[in-house]
Design an enzyme around this catalytic site. Structure first.
Site, PDB file in Angstrom:
ATOM      1  N   ARG A  62     -29.296   8.968 146.569  1.00 31.66           N
ATOM      2  CA  ARG A  62     -29.928   7.280 146.080  1.00 31.66           C
ATOM      3  C   ARG A  62     -30.895   7.559 144.578  1.00 31.66           C
ATOM      4  NH1 ARG A  62     -26.985   3.918 147.476  1.00 31.66           N
ATOM      5  NH2 ARG A  62     -27.387   3.605 145.280  1.00 31.66           N
ATOM      6  N   LYS A  69     -35.446  -3.008 124.189  1.00 29.16           N
ATOM      7  CA  LYS A  69     -36.054  -3.992 125.678  1.00 29.16           C
ATOM      8  C   LYS A  69     -35.044  -2.957 126.471  1.00 29.16           C
ATOM      9  CE  LYS A  69     -35.452  -8.172 123.003  1.00 29.16           C
ATOM     10  NZ  LYS A  69     -34.857  -9.505 122.552  1.00 29.16           N
ATOM     11  N   LYS A 103     -42.245  -7.602 111.601  1.00 30.35           N
ATOM     12  CA  LYS A 103     -41.635  -8.779 111.989  1.00 30.35           C
ATOM     13  C   LYS A 103     -42.317  -9.551 112.014  1.00 30.35           C
ATOM     14  CE  LYS A 103     -39.708  -7.600 116.713  1.00 30.35           C
ATOM     15  NZ  LYS A 103     -38.506  -7.735 116.276  1.00 30.35           N
ATOM     16  N   GLU A 162     -37.957  -8.137 108.951  1.00 31.13           N
ATOM     17  CA  GLU A 162     -37.401  -8.762 109.969  1.00 31.13           C
ATOM     18  C   GLU A 162     -37.605 -11.471 109.364  1.00 31.13           C
ATOM     19  OE1 GLU A 162     -37.783 -10.473 114.061  1.00 31.13           O
ATOM     20  OE2 GLU A 162     -38.752 -11.981 112.868  1.00 31.13           O
ATOM     21  N   ASP A 180     -32.695 -12.796 111.707  1.00 31.96           N
ATOM     22  CA  ASP A 180     -32.904 -12.496 112.813  1.00 31.96           C
ATOM     23  C   ASP A 180     -33.090 -14.512 113.599  1.00 31.96           C
ATOM     24  OD1 ASP A 180     -33.750 -12.083 115.767  1.00 31.96           O
ATOM     25  OD2 ASP A 180     -35.782 -13.593 114.657  1.00 31.96           O
TER      26      ASP A 180
END
Length: 287
Positions: free
Chosen positions: A109, A144, A176, A204, A225
């Site tokens: 598994r 992510k 960002k 960004e 973005d």
């Protein structure tokens, strides 16, 4: 062919295999803790099995699957029938494994979970790569990723034909929106990065009017973005090749071609690692 070694700089594969098996075996990577296999099979029982794909997939993670089997049966015989990065048809045999039955069943598994997850990422990545074929855009992944699996998931992206963005917060600066807000604007944020000795700084921007200030401040790359294709096209024209441009935000298989055709140099897609479905790969007993 025998199972190849897998290069994952910065990732402790042995520790990952140990911890994953221990999770499934109640605290220790010990095949004797598999209640069912220990009850059903003699200690010296042998097993030969094949791992095969039930769908058309791009394979990723075979050496990892082999590592699980070898951890519980170091003497097991593994024969690779395809390689990571290969695209195979449904019904394709991927590898065979032969060894102690209790050990191989205890590892099954963990081996399949890892192989299914990484193959799913590689397969989805290949679909995105194919969708922008013939354009100048390069497909990138993002941060992510599932905690603890970033190195593996980014490896799978490479097997699918994509390229890795930064590995984390430590290897490349990206200014960002929240950095900009907290620093008091694009100019002071970029200036602070440069004062700290950072280079190759991505900034960004989510509005056209931020482009010139970002370039003037010394941005080495712009992340555009959540801009729709018409706005992206305008942004690319305004940048005029002075720095690379990266489109990001809400990109999917339906939209990525139009985004690529705006002329951006890179497109980052969180879905590659965030939303890829697991591939259907199984392990079956061979007579």
């Amino acid at each position: 062919m025998s199972a190849p070694e897998i290069a994952l700089p910065g990732f402790d594969l042995s520790a990952f295999v140990e911890a994953t098996l221990a999770e499934d075996l109640g605290g220790a990577a010990d095949a004797a803790r598999d209640l069912t296999a220990t009850a059903c099979l003699p200690a010296d029982a042998r097993l030969k099995a094949v791992l095969d794909s039930r769908d058309r997939v791009v394979v990723a993670g075979l050496p990892l699957a082999a590592a699980f089997f070898r951890r519980l049966d170091p003497a097991c015989a593994i024969h690779m029938l395809v390689a990571d990065g290969d695209e195979v048809a449904a019904g394709t045999d991927l590898m065979t494994v032969e060894g102690n039955a209790r050990a191989l069943l205890a590892a099954e598994r963990s081996a399949l979970n890892t192989l299914q997850h990484l193959t799913g990422i590689a397969t989805l990545t290949r679909r995105y790569v194919e969708a922008i074929e013939g354009t100048e855009a390069t497909l990138l992944d993002t941060r992510k990723t599932l905690p603890g699996l970033r190195h593996l998931e980014k490896y799978a992206v490479r097997m699918g034909g994509g390229q890795n963005h930064r590995m984390g917060l430590w290897d490349a600066p990206m200014v960002k929106d929240n950095h900009i807000a907290a620093a008091g604007g694009i100019t002071p944020a970029v200036a602070a990065c440069k004062a700290a000795g950072l280079s190759d700084i991505t900034v960004e921007v989510d509005r056209i009017d931020q482009i010139e200030p970002a370039i003037a401040a010394g941005a080495d790359r712009l992340l555009l973005d959540n801009m729709p294709p018409p706005v992206l096209r305008e942004a690319v024209a305004l940048v005029a090749g002075r720095v690379p441009t990266e489109a990001s935000g809400g990109v999917n298989l339906d939209s990525i071609r139009a985004i690529a055709e705006t002329g951006v140099s890179h497109i980052s897609v969180g879905r590659l690692t965030q939303s890829a479905p697991a591939a259907d790969v199984g392990m079956d007993y061979l007579e």
